[in-house]
Write a protein that holds these residues in place. Structure first.
Motif, PDB file in Angstrom:
ATOM      1  N   LEU A   1       0.961  -0.952  -0.047  1.00  0.00           N
ATOM      2  CA  LEU A   1      -0.054  -0.140   0.161  1.00  0.00           C
ATOM      3  C   LEU A   1       0.600   1.123  -0.243  1.00  0.00           C
ATOM      4  CD1 LEU A   1      -2.668  -1.167   2.500  1.00  0.00           C
ATOM      5  CD2 LEU A   1      -2.855  -0.876   0.086  1.00  0.00           C
TER       6      LEU A   1
ATOM      7  N   ALA B   1      -0.127   4.706  -1.910  1.00  0.00           N
ATOM      8  CA  ALA B   1       0.063   6.282  -0.922  1.00  0.00           C
ATOM      9  C   ALA B   1       1.388   7.106  -1.346  1.00  0.00           C
ATOM     10  CB  ALA B   1       0.402   6.217   0.206  1.00  0.00           C
TER      11      ALA B   1
ATOM     12  N   SER C   1      -9.014   3.546   0.396  1.00  0.00           N
ATOM     13  CA  SER C   1      -8.775   5.180   0.231  1.00  0.00           C
ATOM     14  C   SER C   1      -7.718   5.311   1.096  1.00  0.00           C
ATOM     15  CB  SER C   1     -10.531   5.447   1.310  1.00  0.00           C
ATOM     16  OG  SER C   1     -11.314   5.650   0.043  1.00  0.00           O
ATOM     17  N   PHE C   2      -6.848   6.734   0.441  1.00  0.00           N
ATOM     18  CA  PHE C   2      -5.480   7.292   1.316  1.00  0.00           C
ATOM     19  C   PHE C   2      -6.262   8.262   1.241  1.00  0.00           C
ATOM     20  CE2 PHE C   2      -4.416   3.259  -1.622  1.00  0.00           C
ATOM     21  CZ  PHE C   2      -3.485   2.567  -0.933  1.00  0.00           C
ATOM     22  N   ARG C   3      -4.993   9.067   2.334  1.00  0.00           N
ATOM     23  CA  ARG C   3      -4.617  10.287   2.833  1.00  0.00           C
ATOM     24  C   ARG C   3      -3.778  10.104   3.422  1.00  0.00           C
ATOM     25  NH1 ARG C   3      -5.893  14.159   7.359  1.00  0.00           N
ATOM     26  NH2 ARG C   3      -6.424  15.653   6.659  1.00  0.00           N
ATOM     27  N   VAL C   4      -2.905  11.271   2.697  1.00  0.00           N
ATOM     28  CA  VAL C   4      -1.285  11.659   3.305  1.00  0.00           C
ATOM     29  C   VAL C   4      -1.444  12.881   3.627  1.00  0.00           C
ATOM     30  CG1 VAL C   4       1.144  11.666   2.287  1.00  0.00           C
ATOM     31  CG2 VAL C   4      -0.685  10.013   1.379  1.00  0.00           C
TER      32      VAL C   4
ATOM     33  N   SER D   1       1.157   8.672   5.967  1.00  0.00           N
ATOM     34  CA  SER D   1      -0.347   7.964   4.860  1.00  0.00           C
ATOM     35  C   SER D   1      -0.756   6.915   5.855  1.00  0.00           C
ATOM     36  CB  SER D   1       0.247   7.171   3.397  1.00  0.00           C
ATOM     37  OG  SER D   1       1.499   8.224   2.689  1.00  0.00           O
TER      38      SER D   1
ATOM     39  N   ALA E   1      -4.687   4.317   5.393  1.00  0.00           N
ATOM     40  CA  ALA E   1      -5.215   3.887   4.336  1.00  0.00           C
ATOM     41  C   ALA E   1      -6.444   3.259   4.932  1.00  0.00           C
ATOM     42  CB  ALA E   1      -5.030   2.541   3.988  1.00  0.00           C
TER      43      ALA E   1
ATOM     44  N   GLU F   1      -0.807   1.965   8.090  1.00  0.00           N
ATOM     45  CA  GLU F   1      -0.413   3.101   8.026  1.00  0.00           C
ATOM     46  C   GLU F   1       0.501   3.211   7.800  1.00  0.00           C
ATOM     47  OE1 GLU F   1      -1.070   4.871  12.670  1.00  0.00           O
ATOM     48  OE2 GLU F   1      -3.501   3.840  12.261  1.00  0.00           O
TER      49      GLU F   1
END
Length: 304
Positions: free
Chosen positions: A83, A87, A127-130, A148, A150, A159
């Protein structure tokens, strides 16, 4: 994090646009800091900005290509490092944003931690957030973390935390970290339990599957243009390859952290070693001939 603005993208940023931006930004920022308005040596804080991607479908063929280049056995559950490469384009998008204080090509990836909170399989959408956090002084410059996260639905499943060093302007250029590297060079390496012959094209092969096409990894000429004697292996490939070596011992949920030391100049022959430690396993990669350290790390099962 409540003040951080999140930009949700329609799709992953492409390397074709990210790396030209990275090169341009890396050369432009040092020039701009000489302008009186900016001021020499002044560094802005990290931007209150995050990038996100929603419901990314996992491609079984891509997972297989990644497993093959890193040495993992293809299983239902993703390799623990997989992952990260999904990311990574979001990390690059943030680090090439105009609000980011450093040029990408001046950064050194010094540490990486991954937490697998539960196994993820290729049938799921992730889904990802960075975002970036914790800009701090370092004796050789500045450090910060790229974080990052997930999720599958509302569940956090993975993470990653990549620590970067921006050299220059530090308070102590001769700080103990450099002395430690000298001590590493003098000390005897651990006994290798296996020897890896790393081919000269591994940077291009891993770059093709991961999207990390930093010029220092691809060809000797492009690496020399950015200050390397020849092309070097990706640090995250080296981490993945080490975990692939220990795959039979990896728990389904785990924390694994590594420190990147001297780069692996390609092609290379390296030694891999491991030993039981702190409820898990410590591992290391070193130059097979000279004994110089390339990576050390540790993994352990997550509690609960």
């Amino acid at each position: 994090m409540s003040d951080v603005k999140t930009r949700t993208l329609d799709g992953p940023p492409g390397a074709a646009s990210l790396y030209p931006r990275a090169v341009a930004g890396s050369y432009a920022l040092p020039f701009l800091r000489k302008v009186p308005v900016v001021g020499p040596g002044k560094v802005k804080g990290l931007p209150d900005l995050a990038f996100a991607l929603q419901d990314v479908a996992l491609d079984a063929g891509h997972v297989a290509d990644y497993a093959r280049v890193c040495g993992f056995t293809l299983r239902d559950a993703l390799p623990p490092t997989y992952l990260h490469i999904l990311a990574f384009p979001l990390q690059m998008r943030l680090m090439t944003d105009g609000a980011f204080p450093f040029g990408v090509l001046g950064l050194v990836h010094v540490e990486n931690r991954i937490d697998v909170l539960r196994p993820v399989t290729t049938g799921e959408k992730v889904s990802f957030r960075v975002h970036a956090e914790d800009l701090r002084d370092h004796p050789r410059g500045k450090q910060f973390d790229m974080v990052s996260i997930a999720t599958v639905g509302d569940e956090r499943v993975w993470e990653g935390r990549s620590t970067y060093l921006r050299r220059g302007g530090g308070t102590d250029p001769n700080h103990p970290g450099d002395a430690a590297k000298k001590d590493d060079k003098k000390s005897a390496p651990p006994v290798a339990e296996s020897i890896w012959k790393i081919p000269g094209d591994i940077g291009r092969r891993y770059g093709a599957v991961s999207g990390d096409r930093n010029p220092i990894h691809l060809h000797n000429l492009s690496a020399k243009a950015f200050g390397m004697p020849r092309a070097i292996a990706h640090g995250m490939w080296l981490k993945a390859r080490a975990l692939a070596q220990l795959e039979a011992e990896l728990p389904p949920t785990l924390s694994v952290e590594v420190r990147f030391k001297l780069p692996v100049l390609l092609p290379a022959t390296v030694g891999f070693s491991s030993q039981a430690a702190e409820g898990g396993r410590a591992f290391a990669v070193h130059d097979a001939k000279k004994g110089l350290p390339h990576l050390d790390g540790h993994f352990a099962a997550r509690a609960g």
